[in-house]
Enzyme design. Structure first.
Site, PDB file in Angstrom:
ATOM      1  N   LYS A  54       0.956  -1.290  -0.350  1.00 15.97           N
ATOM      2  CA  LYS A  54       0.300  -0.263  -0.183  1.00 15.97           C
ATOM      3  C   LYS A  54       1.006   0.499  -0.488  1.00 15.97           C
ATOM      4  O   LYS A  54       0.378   2.611  -0.686  1.00 15.97           O
ATOM      5  CB  LYS A  54      -1.198  -0.236   0.551  1.00 15.97           C
ATOM      6  N   GLU A  61       8.748   3.903   3.982  1.00 15.68           N
ATOM      7  CA  GLU A  61       8.706   2.843   3.603  1.00 15.68           C
ATOM      8  C   GLU A  61       8.567   1.951   1.815  1.00 15.68           C
ATOM      9  O   GLU A  61       9.260   0.841   1.438  1.00 15.68           O
ATOM     10  CB  GLU A  61       8.038   1.454   4.719  1.00 15.68           C
TER      11      GLU A  61
END
Ligand code: NAI
Ligand code: 13P
Length: 320
Positions: free
Chosen positions: A185, A270
């Site tokens: 995501k 990330e």
């Protein structure tokens, strides 16, 4: 159950605050100065300014203080977790370790529970993931997360220990699905931020979220994850949050790319490393991953947004 949190960033501090409202929590920082400042001010001014540490939280830079914790949450970024586990946290390898990071390791293509299993095989590897912003958890706003652990009995015990009246954990034994949802995501959030930043519109963002989700399902199938896990909080839930909220740092990086603006490289994002890891990992060779590849090209400056968009739009027409 005494809880330890290793890593005093925004998320670790927020989880410590939430759990410190119902019991004792040791919040370990690798930085003695930061631990001292947190003890004195009862805030983490560097990472989560404005949030008071709750009564149960004891900040410390002494890793020995985690010894009597029956479960330890690992709240450092994905690419740092292996070094932390092999180094200062090695003594914790005999208990449940709950990774709280979202990502895929660049060198190995492993997710968080895979890294724990490799470095600390005597530990019970678990993952806490799902739609949540640290600042909102710290304020006590209602939040639902996924707790994943392959051990069906252990995950129930951990679920009870780590849930509060406002932090509601759902459990699953599908660790692969939960870690892929949380990792991927972030990649899609970068893509959506870029599209919005470049002024390409909300319809384009919805298209990217949907086709990004299709990509997530293809990767999940290749890793043996369950599609219903991707449809849950750790996948669809977190995709929705991160692709639509400018509080998301991954989305913010995308916005900067779309606007041609600078972005602070010290911010934890990330999705950049995860996009690189996915493109590199042998296991995904041959999979159709146009958005993930586009994000890897964008974050590494190999391609510009206009050329990436032209490439995506020129793909041959296909069945949905
Ligand atoms: N901030 C948020 O709202 C949320 C963050 N997460 C995840 O939590 C993870 C951590 O993110 P944040 O806390 O936001 O990042 P952050 O940038 O606020 O803090 C990272 C912390 O990790 C520490 N750290 C780095 N390497 C370490 C090591 N080897 N040993 C011990 N500590 C180390 C740093 O000192 C820093 O305090 C990421 O994977 C992120 O995706 C998940 C949900 C929400
Ligand atoms: O994981 C998060 C929301 O669930 C936090 O998102 P960012 O890491 O993009 O800030």
């Amino acid at each position: 159950m005494r809880v330890g949190v290793a890593g005093a960033g925004a998320f670790g501090t927020a989880l410590a605050i939430a759990l410190g409202r119902k019991g004792a929590v040791t919040l370990w920082s690798r930085d003695e100065g930061q631990a001292r400042a947190m003890r004195d001010s009862r805030q983490n001014a560097a990472r989560l300014p404005g949030a008071d540490l709750s009564e149960g939280v004891t900040p410390s830079a002494d890793v020995g203080e985690l010894d009597d914790c029956e479960v330890v949450l690992l709240a450092m970024p994905m690419q740092q977790m292996r070094a932390a586990l092999a180094g200062p946290l090695a003594q914790l390898a005999d208990r449940p370790l709950v990774a709280c990071c979202k990502g895929i390791e660049l060198d190995t293509g492993l997710g968080p529970t895979g890294v724990i299993a490799e470095v600390a095989p005597g530990a019970t590897a678990a993952l806490l993931t799902g739609p949540s912003f640290a600042g909102e958890i710290a304020r006590g706003l209602p939040t639902a997360l996924t707790l994943a652990c392959a051990d069906a009995a252990r995950v129930e015990t951990l679920q009870r220990a780590l849930s509060t009246d406002v932090l509601r954990l759902y459990r699953t034994t599908d660790t692969a699905g939960a870690e892929l949802g949380g990792a991927l995501k972030n990649v899609m959030a970068i893509a959506c931020g870029a599209v919005i930043g470049a002024g390409l519109g909300n319809s384009a963002r919805a298209a990217l979220m949907t086709r990004g989700y299709a990509e997530m399902l293809r990767i999940a199938a290749a890793r043996g994850a369950r599609p219903e896990t991707l449809a849950g909080l750790s996948g669809f839930g977190d995709l929705t949050l991160s692709c639509t909220s400018d509080m998301s740092r991954n989305y913010q990086l995308g916005l900067a790319i779309g606007r041609g603006a600078a972005f602070d490289p010290a911010v934890t994002v990330e999705g950049a490393a995860t996009a690189r890891a996915m493109v590199k990992a042998e296991a995904y060779r041959g999979l159709d991953l146009p958005i993930t590849r586009a994000v890897a090209d964008l974050v590494d400056g190999r391609e510009t947004l206009p050329s990436v968009m032209a490439r995506l739009l020129a793909r041959s027409l296909k069945e949905e």
